[in-house]
Design a protein around this motif. Structure first.
Motif, PDB file in Angstrom:
ATOM      1  N   ILE A  26      21.654   5.209  79.700  1.00 59.30           N
ATOM      2  CA  ILE A  26      22.290   5.373  78.391  1.00 59.30           C
ATOM      3  C   ILE A  26      23.789   5.138  78.569  1.00 59.30           C
ATOM      4  CG2 ILE A  26      22.576   7.870  78.547  1.00 59.30           C
ATOM      5  CD1 ILE A  26      21.796   7.844  75.492  1.00 59.30           C
ATOM      6  N   TYR A  33      27.452   4.025  82.625  1.00 59.49           N
ATOM      7  CA  TYR A  33      26.103   4.366  82.197  1.00 59.49           C
ATOM      8  C   TYR A  33      25.615   5.585  82.968  1.00 59.49           C
ATOM      9  CZ  TYR A  33      25.692  -0.154  79.910  1.00 59.49           C
ATOM     10  OH  TYR A  33      25.881  -1.229  79.081  1.00 59.49           O
ATOM     11  N   ARG A  48      13.748  10.180  78.228  1.00 59.80           N
ATOM     12  CA  ARG A  48      14.463   9.448  77.177  1.00 59.80           C
ATOM     13  C   ARG A  48      14.349  10.163  75.838  1.00 59.80           C
ATOM     14  NH1 ARG A  48      11.547   4.600  74.994  1.00 59.80           N
ATOM     15  NH2 ARG A  48      10.320   6.363  74.276  1.00 59.80           N
ATOM     16  N   ASN A  53      21.918  12.869  72.270  1.00 56.63           N
ATOM     17  CA  ASN A  53      22.985  11.881  72.235  1.00 56.63           C
ATOM     18  C   ASN A  53      23.686  11.939  70.886  1.00 56.63           C
ATOM     19  OD1 ASN A  53      24.636   9.734  72.532  1.00 56.63           O
ATOM     20  ND2 ASN A  53      23.056   8.239  72.903  1.00 56.63           N
ATOM     21  N   GLN A  57      22.709   6.690  70.185  1.00 55.55           N
ATOM     22  CA  GLN A  57      22.342   5.513  70.969  1.00 55.55           C
ATOM     23  C   GLN A  57      21.012   5.787  71.649  1.00 55.55           C
ATOM     24  OE1 GLN A  57      25.550   5.022  73.674  1.00 55.55           O
ATOM     25  NE2 GLN A  57      26.914   4.136  72.157  1.00 55.55           N
ATOM     26  N   ARG A  58      20.175   4.796  71.687  1.00 57.21           N
ATOM     27  CA  ARG A  58      18.878   4.949  72.321  1.00 57.21           C
ATOM     28  C   ARG A  58      18.987   4.519  73.780  1.00 57.21           C
ATOM     29  NH1 ARG A  58      13.539   5.431  70.168  1.00 57.21           N
ATOM     30  NH2 ARG A  58      12.050   4.629  71.659  1.00 57.21           N
ATOM     31  N   ALA A  59      18.412   5.309  74.649  1.00 55.03           N
ATOM     32  CA  ALA A  59      18.426   4.980  76.072  1.00 55.03           C
ATOM     33  C   ALA A  59      17.475   3.822  76.340  1.00 55.03           C
ATOM     34  CB  ALA A  59      18.018   6.194  76.894  1.00 55.03           C
TER      35      ALA A  59
END
Length: 78
Positions: A26, A33, A48, A53, A57-59
């Motif tokens: 991520i 990262y 995940r 977050n 944001q999507r991992a």
């Protein structure tokens, strides 16, 4: 009508099946990262899905396979 799978999709499915580990990454900012390594895809998905977050944001999950001596290949999973 049944859609024929694309050769690239079949290739990626083979890499995912042969993966020895999976990474969850991520973006933290400015080229940084946070990355964790898992042995199983389901463990990577659970991690995940559990990430908090604030930026929404999507991992990303990548499959890591060994292709030949000392050569690792990363394939985007999700």
């Amino acid at each position: 009508m049944i859609k024929k799978p694309h050769p690239c999709d079949q290739f990626d499915a083979g890499l995912i099946a042969r993966a020895h580990s999976f990474t969850v990454s991520i973006f933290q900012g400015r080229g940084v990262y946070e990355t964790k390594i898992f042995k199983a895809l389901e463990a990577a998905r659970r991690h995940r899905d559990g990430l908090r977050n604030p930026d929404r944001q999507r991992a990303m999950i990548h499959a890591i396979t060994t292709q030949g001596p000392n050569r690792e290949v990363s394939t985007f999973v999700e």
